[in-house]
Design a protein around this motif. Sequence first.
Motif, PDB file in Angstrom:
ATOM      1  N   TRP A 199       0.804  -1.220   0.000  1.00  0.00           N
ATOM      2  CA  TRP A 199       0.000   0.000   0.000  1.00  0.00           C
ATOM      3  C   TRP A 199       0.834   1.266   0.000  1.00  0.00           C
ATOM      4  N   LYS A 200       2.129   1.172   0.359  1.00  0.00           N
ATOM      5  CA  LYS A 200       2.931   2.384   0.569  1.00  0.00           C
ATOM      6  C   LYS A 200       3.118   3.212  -0.696  1.00  0.00           C
ATOM      7  N   ASP A 201       3.124   2.558  -1.862  1.00  0.00           N
ATOM      8  CA  ASP A 201       3.351   3.279  -3.111  1.00  0.00           C
ATOM      9  C   ASP A 201       2.058   3.764  -3.750  1.00  0.00           C
ATOM     10  N   VAL A 202       0.920   3.487  -3.147  1.00  0.00           N
ATOM     11  CA  VAL A 202      -0.349   3.968  -3.689  1.00  0.00           C
ATOM     12  C   VAL A 202      -0.388   5.497  -3.590  1.00  0.00           C
ATOM     13  N   ILE A 203      -0.807   6.132  -4.672  1.00  0.00           N
ATOM     14  CA  ILE A 203      -0.803   7.601  -4.741  1.00  0.00           C
ATOM     15  C   ILE A 203      -2.192   8.149  -4.425  1.00  0.00           C
ATOM     16  N   ILE A 204      -2.217   9.183  -3.596  1.00  0.00           N
ATOM     17  CA  ILE A 204      -3.467   9.861  -3.249  1.00  0.00           C
ATOM     18  C   ILE A 204      -4.037  10.543  -4.486  1.00  0.00           C
ATOM     19  N   GLN A 205      -5.361  10.389  -4.671  1.00  0.00           N
ATOM     20  CA  GLN A 205      -6.046  11.045  -5.782  1.00  0.00           C
ATOM     21  C   GLN A 205      -7.240  11.835  -5.255  1.00  0.00           C
ATOM     22  N   GLU A 206      -7.553  12.919  -5.928  1.00  0.00           N
ATOM     23  CA  GLU A 206      -8.722  13.695  -5.569  1.00  0.00           C
ATOM     24  C   GLU A 206      -9.976  12.832  -5.706  1.00  0.00           C
ATOM     25  N   GLY A 207     -10.844  12.884  -4.710  1.00  0.00           N
ATOM     26  CA  GLY A 207     -12.065  12.080  -4.731  1.00  0.00           C
ATOM     27  C   GLY A 207     -11.975  10.810  -3.918  1.00  0.00           C
ATOM     28  N   MET A 208     -10.772  10.457  -3.429  1.00  0.00           N
ATOM     29  CA  MET A 208     -10.658   9.312  -2.529  1.00  0.00           C
ATOM     30  C   MET A 208     -11.341   9.629  -1.202  1.00  0.00           C
ATOM     31  N   THR A 209     -11.935   8.629  -0.592  1.00  0.00           N
ATOM     32  CA  THR A 209     -12.569   8.797   0.719  1.00  0.00           C
ATOM     33  C   THR A 209     -11.935   7.786   1.668  1.00  0.00           C
ATOM     34  N   MET A 210     -11.396   8.289   2.768  1.00  0.00           N
ATOM     35  CA  MET A 210     -10.582   7.463   3.639  1.00  0.00           C
ATOM     36  C   MET A 210     -10.986   7.622   5.097  1.00  0.00           C
ATOM     37  N   MET A 211     -10.853   6.529   5.851  1.00  0.00           N
ATOM     38  CA  MET A 211     -10.900   6.589   7.307  1.00  0.00           C
ATOM     39  C   MET A 211      -9.475   6.807   7.785  1.00  0.00           C
ATOM     40  N   LEU A 212      -9.232   7.935   8.425  1.00  0.00           N
ATOM     41  CA  LEU A 212      -7.905   8.293   8.928  1.00  0.00           C
ATOM     42  C   LEU A 212      -7.901   8.096  10.432  1.00  0.00           C
ATOM     43  N   GLN A 213      -7.087   7.134  10.919  1.00  0.00           N
ATOM     44  CA  GLN A 213      -7.136   6.758  12.328  1.00  0.00           C
ATOM     45  C   GLN A 213      -5.734   6.520  12.891  1.00  0.00           C
ATOM     46  N   PRO A 214      -4.936   7.570  13.038  1.00  0.00           N
ATOM     47  CA  PRO A 214      -3.586   7.392  13.593  1.00  0.00           C
ATOM     48  C   PRO A 214      -3.652   7.097  15.096  1.00  0.00           C
ATOM     49  N   THR A 215      -3.339   5.877  15.479  1.00  0.00           N
ATOM     50  CA  THR A 215      -3.521   5.440  16.864  1.00  0.00           C
ATOM     51  C   THR A 215      -2.186   5.033  17.485  1.00  0.00           C
ATOM     52  N   PRO A 216      -1.666   5.806  18.449  1.00  0.00           N
ATOM     53  CA  PRO A 216      -0.439   5.406  19.143  1.00  0.00           C
ATOM     54  C   PRO A 216      -0.707   4.234  20.099  1.00  0.00           C
ATOM     55  N   VAL A 217       0.313   3.428  20.318  1.00  0.00           N
ATOM     56  CA  VAL A 217       0.218   2.289  21.232  1.00  0.00           C
ATOM     57  C   VAL A 217       1.499   2.189  22.059  1.00  0.00           C
ATOM     58  N   HIS A 218       1.418   1.448  23.169  1.00  0.00           N
ATOM     59  CA  HIS A 218       2.625   0.979  23.856  1.00  0.00           C
ATOM     60  C   HIS A 218       2.266  -0.305  24.592  1.00  0.00           C
ATOM     61  N   TYR A 219       3.296  -0.970  25.111  1.00  0.00           N
ATOM     62  CA  TYR A 219       3.114  -2.317  25.651  1.00  0.00           C
ATOM     63  C   TYR A 219       3.768  -2.455  27.024  1.00  0.00           C
ATOM     64  N   PRO A 220       3.277  -1.745  28.034  1.00  0.00           N
ATOM     65  CA  PRO A 220       3.839  -1.936  29.379  1.00  0.00           C
ATOM     66  C   PRO A 220       3.529  -3.340  29.884  1.00  0.00           C
ATOM     67  N   ASN A 221       4.520  -4.001  30.417  1.00  0.00           N
ATOM     68  CA  ASN A 221       4.359  -5.377  30.930  1.00  0.00           C
ATOM     69  C   ASN A 221       3.855  -6.334  29.854  1.00  0.00           C
ATOM     70  N   GLY A 222       4.159  -6.013  28.594  1.00  0.00           N
ATOM     71  CA  GLY A 222       3.794  -6.903  27.503  1.00  0.00           C
ATOM     72  C   GLY A 222       2.347  -6.827  27.067  1.00  0.00           C
ATOM     73  N   LYS A 223       1.546  -5.926  27.666  1.00  0.00           N
ATOM     74  CA  LYS A 223       0.131  -5.823  27.308  1.00  0.00           C
ATOM     75  C   LYS A 223      -0.127  -4.503  26.582  1.00  0.00           C
ATOM     76  N   MET A 224      -0.869  -4.599  25.483  1.00  0.00           N
ATOM     77  CA  MET A 224      -1.137  -3.408  24.686  1.00  0.00           C
ATOM     78  C   MET A 224      -2.032  -2.415  25.423  1.00  0.00           C
ATOM     79  N   ARG A 225      -1.680  -1.148  25.303  1.00  0.00           N
ATOM     80  CA  ARG A 225      -2.556  -0.043  25.707  1.00  0.00           C
ATOM     81  C   ARG A 225      -2.604   0.904  24.517  1.00  0.00           C
ATOM     82  N   ARG A 226      -3.798   1.305  24.113  1.00  0.00           N
ATOM     83  CA  ARG A 226      -3.922   2.171  22.947  1.00  0.00           C
ATOM     84  C   ARG A 226      -5.175   3.023  23.063  1.00  0.00           C
TER      85      ARG A 226
END
Length: 248
Positions: A199-226
């Motif tokens: 997907w990285k080389d896909v080029i943005i085009q006018e008229g595309m509709t996207m769900m944009l969801q930048p979600t940070p995470v970390h793993y204290p004690n090996g368990k995900m928190r996000r």
Amino acid sequence: HRIVEALPQAKLVSASDLVAGVRQIKSAEEIVFMQKAGAILDAGLEAMVKATRPGVKEYEPYADLVHGMMRAGGDYLTMLYWKSGKAPYRTEHIPTHKVLQLGDVVINELDGRYCGYFVQAIHPISLGPPPKDYEEMFKLSVEAFHRVADAMKPGVSFGYLWEVFEKVVKDSPYQARHPSFHGVGLGEDEPMDLGDPSWKDVIIQEGMTMMLQPTPVHYPNGKMRRVGTGESVFVTKNGAERFTKRKL
């Protein structure tokens, strides 16, 4: 099966990729339908937030969410993912009879739908002051959303947008997480960021509709928190515009 029997010399091939490519670019009429879906989702989110408080059961604000969207003219059924707890990290399809408590965090991924077209939003809720790491991750997510949306102009690659997200969290204790975006419309239209390189080389085009969801995470004690925010957008020549009016 009947076509195969009637045309034994024919070679039948899948047209899924062809149709998926056509669906990436929305017409002006489709954008209007999706803007209506955004207004429907706004109505549901407002009702959900008002109903979410300590002492109510999980299904009560969920019911108000559905009611708010239906009263606004939305389609039913639609995708509603929901989970509450002290440190939720994975959503579920169905709310429970659990009683919400002070200190709980609600995470979700919610669709508003109009005449088959849908937009999504992620609207987390904290009952009382959130845990420090959840507050920090949420603020990073909001910053990343605005930066990526501003950069989402025709001609740039999805790989570049991912780099914008990574730069936001680079000097924090948190990491960028896939998927950070995927298509919306009549389905989870392509492209879909699942972490593979295609997907990285896909080029943005006018008229595309996207769900944009930048979600940070970390793993204290090996368990995900996000935790993070998310919003559906459509690409114009000047960048991405949102389908809802809610405050992130």
